[in-house]
Design an enzyme around this catalytic site. Sequence first.
Site, short mmCIF file in Angstrom:
data_model
loop_
_atom_site.label_atom_id
_atom_site.label_comp_id
_atom_site.label_asym_id
_atom_site.label_seq_id
_atom_site.Cartn_x
_atom_site.Cartn_y
_atom_site.Cartn_z
N ASP A 111 15.85 11.09 52.09
CA ASP A 111 14.68 11.97 52.15
C ASP A 111 13.74 11.49 53.26
O ASP A 111 13.36 10.32 53.32
CB ASP A 111 13.97 11.95 50.80
CG ASP A 111 12.80 12.90 50.76
OD1 ASP A 111 13.00 14.04 50.31
OD2 ASP A 111 11.69 12.51 51.16
N CYS B 278 1.88 2.80 9.51
CA CYS B 278 0.80 2.89 10.50
C CYS B 278 1.34 2.70 11.91
O CYS B 278 2.47 2.28 12.11
CB CYS B 278 -0.25 1.80 10.26
SG CYS B 278 -0.95 1.73 8.61
N CYS C 218 -0.54 6.83 7.31
CA CYS C 218 -1.90 6.33 7.22
C CYS C 218 -2.88 7.44 7.63
O CYS C 218 -2.70 8.09 8.66
CB CYS C 218 -2.06 5.12 8.13
SG CYS C 218 -3.73 4.45 8.23
N CYS D 162 -3.29 0.15 14.41
CA CYS D 162 -4.17 0.57 13.30
C CYS D 162 -5.28 -0.46 13.09
O CYS D 162 -5.03 -1.67 13.01
CB CYS D 162 -3.36 0.73 12.02
SG CYS D 162 -4.35 1.35 10.63
N THR E 232 0.81 -1.22 0.00
CA THR E 232 0.00 0.00 0.00
C THR E 232 0.84 1.27 0.00
O THR E 232 0.34 2.35 -0.32
CB THR E 232 -0.92 0.04 1.23
OG1 THR E 232 -0.11 0.05 2.43
CG2 THR E 232 -1.84 -1.17 1.27
#
Length: 474
Positions: A433, A34, A65, A38, A30
């Site tokens: 601390d 993505c 995408c 997706c 394609t």
Amino acid sequence: MELDFERCYRAVDSRDQRFDGWFYTAVSSTGIYCRPSCPAITPKPENVSFFPTAAGAQRAGYRACKRCRPDAAPGSPEWDVRADLVGRAMRLIGDGVVDREGVPGLAGRLGYTERHLNRMLTAELGAGPLALARAQRAQTARILIETTDLGLAEIAFAAGFGSVRQFNDTIQEVYAQAPSRLRERRPVADAEPGTINLRLAYRSPLHVPALLDFLETRALPGMEERSGDTYRRGLHLPHGSATVALTPAARWVSAKLRLSDVRDLAPAVARCRRLFDLDADPDAVDATLGADLALSASINTEPGVRVPRAVDGFEIAVRAIVGQQVSVAGARTTLTRMLRAAGGFDGPDLVGFPGAVVVAELPDTAFGMPVSRRQTIRQLAEAVAAGKIDLEPGANREESVSRLMEVPGIGAWTAGYVAMRAIGDPDVFLPTDLAVRRGAAALGLPSTPKALEKHAERWRPWRSYALIRLWRAS
């Protein structure tokens, strides 16, 4: 950055949102890339490649995408964890250094040649600093196109492009459509004039009360405030001032930005993400800490506790010095007095913390503290203003801590606190601390510094997150 194909493909096949931002899926059939989550049909393995960055996928010729918006995924938690050249470079690129200073400026800050920097980033990320910055510019441009009424030419230069033609070509290449088409597809505008509304994605879970309670307790009037689940504050950015309102929601934080200069959008977003620790991987953190029975109940009842970080490293350093041996409320009173003396805090808008030059020049009457502590703040401010101490996102953590401790009056507790909140070290622990020791005792842990520090070794590399949980338990 090594990406195991089988593990990545399983994440894509299950559409696992936890891996969004860790890597990107490129599909040769394609030509798009993505997020792992997706919702599109899972591609065949032979058509898939994986990239550690969106810029790497773009450089290989893939376009984003339109369905899953991979450029809006959370950032990789690696860039917060890693203290090496690549991690430091990614944090600086995210803060817009390449757009402002170019690759030479980035290389200079990191102490390497441009050639070596390009080689390292390309080898690990599939893209050099220019390509990485270009991907960020494309995302900034898309946000401005879809959320403002600025002209496209204004957006081009605000996003950091050198020309309108470069802007048009990049948007077409990355999003497969012209800028004008992106504007046509934008949602109906409901923002106040002059504001930019964004969604800052994060990996669930996010424990909102822990984050906002911490910031509210330390909020300085005129600079920051909390109202319900919304935290607002002023910012000083490279090109001007800004105010931001951050409201956590499911899967994202709603951000309302008002910028005096839109060129500051990218650094503003980077600093907001850093402040809320939005690129963290809470599953990895909680899995390590939850293996300790003393912390497992806290993990189960309060999953996703983050480390509140910083929008300004110098601000955190001053806060740490003022907070030495005084209560949080006492430190807040002293800091408010300093801010009033610095000026600019009496208007209707929230403003950012004064810069190092301003603080260094404040009169003695602005400091409601012992002379020695006042001198420590002045020396720190002078060192930061001169560039001798780096407290920015791309700082070398070990070097910054070492130089902080060279300043008279800054010891291990102060340097560690700054490393955790300003420089982003996820593995800081402060065993001396008092609140940490009280929290440890409340959870049935050793409460003497030496024994507690030894016990905390099992929490590596996430001791900063354990520290926040101990403070909450105190």
